[in-house]
Design a protein around this motif. Structure first.
Motif: not given
Length: 191
Positions: A21-33, A127-140
């Motif tokens: 599956a592809i997580n919207v908040g952890g993969a799709v939105i960060p990739l679009c941005l 982009g989900g589960a364990g990496l959702f927080d990681g992707i959010f933290l990386v970006g911010i």
């Protein structure tokens, strides 16, 4: 061989499934941005190099934890992406840090580790589960670190001897004279 519980005598065994599956908040939105930011940076080679290094490092430090997913050390990706951006692209460090951090982490930790997840049952979420927080933290965090470093550098370069008074009186004194000369020119009809 006897069943472990009486439930297994009467209840059917639940189906076992697996998928990606592809997580919207952890993969799709960060990739679009990241795609948007990649279109506004003046040069892509620095972003590509930083993203490649981030993907390699993320691949090497990512660990698979059963029941949790793929996990990374919390501050390695944001700090590394900020450092890479400051070294490779000091003129546009914040967008470079965001793109390198998010895309490099998604590719390195998720996509390059899909082969290692073949034996696991259940859903695998990019982009989900364990990496959702990681992707959010990386970006911010990466953008905040590069902004902090950029502001610090600007303040240091505008330090003592830059020609401005510490209390800002030169700017205040210059503003009335410029405004009064415009008023005089307008009242005299441009003469």
């Amino acid at each position: 061989m006897a069943p472990a519980t009486s439930r297994s005598w009467f209840a059917p065994v639940p189906p076992r499934y697996s998928g990606v599956a592809i997580n919207v908040g952890g993969a799709v939105i960060p990739l679009c941005l990241s795609v948007y930011l990649a279109t506004v940076v003046p040069s892509l080679w620095q972003v590509a190099v930083a993203t490649g290094i981030m993907a390699a490092v993320s691949r090497s430090v990512a660990r698979i934890v059963p029941g949790r997913g793929i996990v990374l050390p919390v501050f390695v990706p944001p700090v590394l992406s900020a450092l890479l951006a400051l070294l490779l692209a000091p003129g546009f460090a914040a967008p470079c840090a965001y793109v390198a951090g998010t895309v490099g982490t998604l590719v390195g930790a998720d996509v390059l580790n899909l082969r290692r997840l073949r034996g696991f049952e259940g859903m695998v979420s990019l982009g989900g589960a364990g990496l959702f927080d990681g992707i959010f933290l990386v970006g911010i965090v990466a953008v905040l670190l590069t902004a902090w470093w950029g502001a610090r550098t600007i303040l240091e370069s505008a330090g003592p001897g830059s020609g401005s008074a510490d209390d800002g009186t030169e700017l205040v004194a210059a503003a009335p004279s410029a405004a009064s000369s415009r008023i005089r020119a307008a009242s005299s009809g441009g003469r």
